[in-house]
Design a protein around this motif. Structure first.
Motif, PDB file in Angstrom:
ATOM      1  N   HIS A 276      -1.995   5.107 -44.532  1.00  0.00           N
ATOM      2  CA  HIS A 276      -3.370   4.651 -44.304  1.00  0.00           C
ATOM      3  C   HIS A 276      -4.190   4.626 -45.591  1.00  0.00           C
ATOM      4  O   HIS A 276      -5.407   4.792 -45.562  1.00  0.00           O
ATOM      5  CB  HIS A 276      -4.055   5.534 -43.255  1.00  0.00           C
ATOM      6  N   SER A 277      -3.520   4.396 -46.696  1.00  0.00           N
ATOM      7  CA  SER A 277      -4.251   4.161 -47.946  1.00  0.00           C
ATOM      8  C   SER A 277      -3.304   3.532 -48.956  1.00  0.00           C
ATOM      9  O   SER A 277      -2.096   3.740 -48.898  1.00  0.00           O
ATOM     10  CB  SER A 277      -4.811   5.473 -48.516  1.00  0.00           C
ATOM     11  N   SER A 278      -3.875   2.768 -49.870  1.00  0.00           N
ATOM     12  CA  SER A 278      -3.057   2.145 -50.919  1.00  0.00           C
ATOM     13  C   SER A 278      -2.758   3.128 -52.046  1.00  0.00           C
ATOM     14  O   SER A 278      -1.738   3.025 -52.730  1.00  0.00           O
ATOM     15  CB  SER A 278      -3.775   0.918 -51.474  1.00  0.00           C
ATOM     16  N   LEU A 279      -3.657   4.092 -52.234  1.00  0.00           N
ATOM     17  CA  LEU A 279      -3.503   5.139 -53.244  1.00  0.00           C
ATOM     18  C   LEU A 279      -4.442   6.266 -52.861  1.00  0.00           C
ATOM     19  O   LEU A 279      -5.521   6.027 -52.313  1.00  0.00           O
ATOM     20  CB  LEU A 279      -3.844   4.599 -54.635  1.00  0.00           C
ATOM     21  N   ARG A 280      -4.023   7.480 -53.110  1.00  0.00           N
ATOM     22  CA  ARG A 280      -4.831   8.640 -52.739  1.00  0.00           C
ATOM     23  C   ARG A 280      -5.492   9.262 -53.964  1.00  0.00           C
ATOM     24  O   ARG A 280      -4.931   9.243 -55.060  1.00  0.00           O
ATOM     25  CB  ARG A 280      -3.958   9.702 -52.080  1.00  0.00           C
ATOM     26  N   LEU A 281      -6.670   9.821 -53.739  1.00  0.00           N
ATOM     27  CA  LEU A 281      -7.284  10.687 -54.737  1.00  0.00           C
ATOM     28  C   LEU A 281      -6.953  12.146 -54.402  1.00  0.00           C
ATOM     29  O   LEU A 281      -6.517  12.907 -55.261  1.00  0.00           O
ATOM     30  CB  LEU A 281      -8.798  10.477 -54.779  1.00  0.00           C
TER      31      LEU A 281
ATOM     32  N   CYS B 232       1.064   0.558 -54.642  1.00  0.00           N
ATOM     33  CA  CYS B 232       1.171   0.514 -56.100  1.00  0.00           C
ATOM     34  C   CYS B 232       2.296   1.434 -56.562  1.00  0.00           C
ATOM     35  O   CYS B 232       2.786   2.275 -55.793  1.00  0.00           O
ATOM     36  CB  CYS B 232      -0.154   0.913 -56.758  1.00  0.00           C
ATOM     37  N   GLU B 233       2.688   1.291 -57.809  1.00  0.00           N
ATOM     38  CA  GLU B 233       3.780   2.088 -58.344  1.00  0.00           C
ATOM     39  C   GLU B 233       3.419   3.579 -58.353  1.00  0.00           C
ATOM     40  O   GLU B 233       4.279   4.437 -58.123  1.00  0.00           O
ATOM     41  CB  GLU B 233       4.115   1.616 -59.763  1.00  0.00           C
ATOM     42  N   TYR B 234       2.165   3.898 -58.600  1.00  0.00           N
ATOM     43  CA  TYR B 234       1.720   5.294 -58.602  1.00  0.00           C
ATOM     44  C   TYR B 234       1.925   5.914 -57.224  1.00  0.00           C
ATOM     45  O   TYR B 234       2.403   7.048 -57.102  1.00  0.00           O
ATOM     46  CB  TYR B 234       0.245   5.373 -59.012  1.00  0.00           C
ATOM     47  N   SER B 235       1.589   5.151 -56.164  1.00  0.00           N
ATOM     48  CA  SER B 235       1.812   5.647 -54.799  1.00  0.00           C
ATOM     49  C   SER B 235       3.293   5.806 -54.499  1.00  0.00           C
ATOM     50  O   SER B 235       3.708   6.764 -53.831  1.00  0.00           O
ATOM     51  CB  SER B 235       1.180   4.698 -53.776  1.00  0.00           C
TER      52      SER B 235
ATOM     53  N   GLY C   6       0.065   0.224 -61.663  1.00  0.00           N
ATOM     54  CA  GLY C   6       1.087  -0.712 -61.207  1.00  0.00           C
ATOM     55  C   GLY C   6       0.802  -1.267 -59.830  1.00  0.00           C
ATOM     56  O   GLY C   6       1.658  -1.226 -58.935  1.00  0.00           O
ATOM     57  N   SER C   7      -0.392  -1.828 -59.649  1.00  0.00           N
ATOM     58  CA  SER C   7      -0.793  -2.337 -58.332  1.00  0.00           C
ATOM     59  C   SER C   7       0.137  -3.444 -57.846  1.00  0.00           C
ATOM     60  O   SER C   7       0.519  -4.331 -58.598  1.00  0.00           O
ATOM     61  CB  SER C   7      -2.230  -2.875 -58.388  1.00  0.00           C
ATOM     62  N   TYR C   8       0.517  -3.362 -56.561  1.00  0.00           N
ATOM     63  CA  TYR C   8       1.319  -4.410 -55.920  1.00  0.00           C
ATOM     64  C   TYR C   8       0.440  -5.386 -55.136  1.00  0.00           C
ATOM     65  O   TYR C   8       0.946  -6.325 -54.526  1.00  0.00           O
ATOM     66  CB  TYR C   8       2.316  -3.809 -54.919  1.00  0.00           C
ATOM     67  N   GLU C   9      -0.859  -5.128 -55.092  1.00  0.00           N
ATOM     68  CA  GLU C   9      -1.746  -5.907 -54.219  1.00  0.00           C
ATOM     69  C   GLU C   9      -1.871  -7.349 -54.713  1.00  0.00           C
ATOM     70  O   GLU C   9      -2.375  -7.599 -55.807  1.00  0.00           O
ATOM     71  CB  GLU C   9      -3.129  -5.260 -54.154  1.00  0.00           C
ATOM     72  N   ASN C  10      -1.403  -8.287 -53.873  1.00  0.00           N
ATOM     73  CA  ASN C  10      -1.537  -9.713 -54.225  1.00  0.00           C
ATOM     74  C   ASN C  10      -2.068 -10.546 -53.072  1.00  0.00           C
ATOM     75  O   ASN C  10      -2.132 -11.766 -53.174  1.00  0.00           O
ATOM     76  CB  ASN C  10      -0.185 -10.268 -54.704  1.00  0.00           C
ATOM     77  N   GLY C  11      -2.431  -9.889 -51.966  1.00  0.00           N
ATOM     78  CA  GLY C  11      -3.000 -10.608 -50.831  1.00  0.00           C
ATOM     79  C   GLY C  11      -1.985 -11.116 -49.828  1.00  0.00           C
ATOM     80  O   GLY C  11      -2.359 -11.784 -48.856  1.00  0.00           O
ATOM     81  N   TYR C  12      -0.699 -10.795 -50.028  1.00  0.00           N
ATOM     82  CA  TYR C  12       0.343 -11.316 -49.133  1.00  0.00           C
ATOM     83  C   TYR C  12       1.208 -10.201 -48.541  1.00  0.00           C
ATOM     84  O   TYR C  12       2.353 -10.431 -48.154  1.00  0.00           O
ATOM     85  CB  TYR C  12       1.227 -12.321 -49.888  1.00  0.00           C
TER      86      TYR C  12
END
Length: 381
Positions: free
Chosen positions: A117-122, A155-158, A360-366
């Motif tokens: 439930h998140s793209s990356l955590r703090l 993302c790669e960090y996640s 290393g974000s993977y977000e591209n909208g698809y």
């Protein structure tokens, strides 16, 4: 009584697990049935737009299905009902954004997709935060990871966090976060409909305050001077501003104590935070992971953290020092006003782009499109 209920449920599951699996049936739920939202929603929405009717049989579980009767294209069941267990046990694919319990006994032919439930955590999660988590949750999480077939990452960090902290060594789907697709692709229809639901004129600009919770549920830290912030935003950016406040679900019953003013609109009960982010022109948050979702819009995001020292000492550890983030950190109302007045979009965007590259974000909208293609392979191969 609870032990008896669980025993009966396990007997029901055993019986239903003897029935044939329907190969195109996908069973979905979000936050244990509390909402129609997050990644499972946006996977559903893409399927309904991109595939012929009945190509996939989409079944959603809700705690209150009667409140979700206006959702076209899906079938709904009440969580923990007899119908719920039948649909769960005979589905080919299960998709959720949170952990499953031991009342999901996965069959050999079933496929379980964990979207998280998140793209990356703090805030640190799972094994990284094990000492701060209840033992019962840790045991449930370990069992859940054993059932999982595919884990989504933004993302790669996640991805590196998941490999280390999820008790999971299976495939990680590196295609972004389905719920963030709408933040990348401009959608005027969605913006218009969301503003309409909230009775906000389309000419207004929107600032959203969406902080996370504290363990002690202390409300003193949410002491933003809403009136002065609106004045500062109007002076800096022009236009008329509307202030929305969405507190964490843990604080749902207390939100009126923060929003009891004509200066703001309380949207804590609003199901889908992504729709709110879609209409937001200026975000104020704190330690919430939604700041990483919002980062793909490239719009300004401020972190209002008057309790920074106390939070970092007494709550969960953080994956990032706030100074490493591109978002603008403020410790007081005075500093918030000053940094709004001195906001430099060019500098902010440059730092944001650098950060997205670094993680290393993977977000591209698809993301939803790519996952739906995988679902075709799973269901019809």
């Amino acid at each position: 009584m609870e032990v008896l209920k669980k025993y009966i449920s396990l007997v029901i599951i055993y019986l239903f697990n003897c029935l044939p699996i329907k190969k195109n049936k996908i069973f979905l739920f979000s936050y244990y049935g509390s909402q129609y939202g997050c990644n499972p929603k946006y996977i559903t929405e893409h399927i309904l737009k991109a595939y012929p009717k009945d190509y996939f049989d989409l079944v959603w579980a809700f705690n209150d299905p009667d409140s979700k009767l206006d959702i076209d294209g899906i079938r709904s069941v009440k969580t923990m009902s007899l119908h719920y267990f039948y649909e769960l046990c005979t589905s080919k694919v299960l998709i959720t954004n949170f952990r499953t319990t031991d009342l999901f006994i996965k069959r050999k032919e079933q496929y379980y997709i964990q979207t998280w439930h998140s793209s990356l955590r703090l805030k640190q999660i799972e094994k990284d935060a094990e000492e701060n988590l209840p033992t019962s949750y840790v045991q449930m999480a370990k069992k859940d990871s054993e059932k999982c077939d595919l884990l989504l990452s933004g993302c790669e960090y996640s991805t590196e966090i998941f490999k280390r902290a999820f008790w999971y060594d299976g495939e990680i789907f590196k295609n972004g976060t389905p719920r963030n697709d709408i933040l990348i692709h401009s959608n005027n229809d969605l913006r218009t409909s969301t503003l309409s639901k909230l009775n906000i004129p389309s000419s207004c600009k929107v600032t959203l305050y969406a902080p996370t919770f504290r363990k002690d549920k202390n409300l003193d830290v949410y002491n933003i001077d809403f009136a002065k912030v609106k004045e500062a935003l109007a002076k800096k950016f022009g236009g008329e501003w509307i202030f929305l406040v969405k507190l964490h679900p843990h604080l749902m019953a207390m939100s009126n104590q923060i929003t009891a003013t004509a200066q703001v609109i309380d949207v804590t009960q609003y199901d889908d935070i992504q729709e709110l982010l879609c209409i937001t022109d200026f975000l104020i948050s704190d330690y919430s992971s939604l700041v990483f979702d919002y980062s793909v819009t490239k719009k300004p995001c401020f972190l209002y953290v008057p309790d920074l020292e106390d939070y970092t000492q007494n709550e969960r550890g953080l994956y990032f020092d706030l100074e490493e983030l591109p978002f603008i950190k403020v410790l007081s109302n005075e500093e918030l006003m000053w940094k709004i007045q001195n906001y430099d979009e060019t500098v902010y965007r440059k730092e944001l782009e650098s950060f997205l590259s670094e993680i290393g974000s993977y977000e591209n909208g698809y993301a939803a499109k790519n996952l739906s293609a995988r679902l075709e392979e799973i269901c019809f191969r």
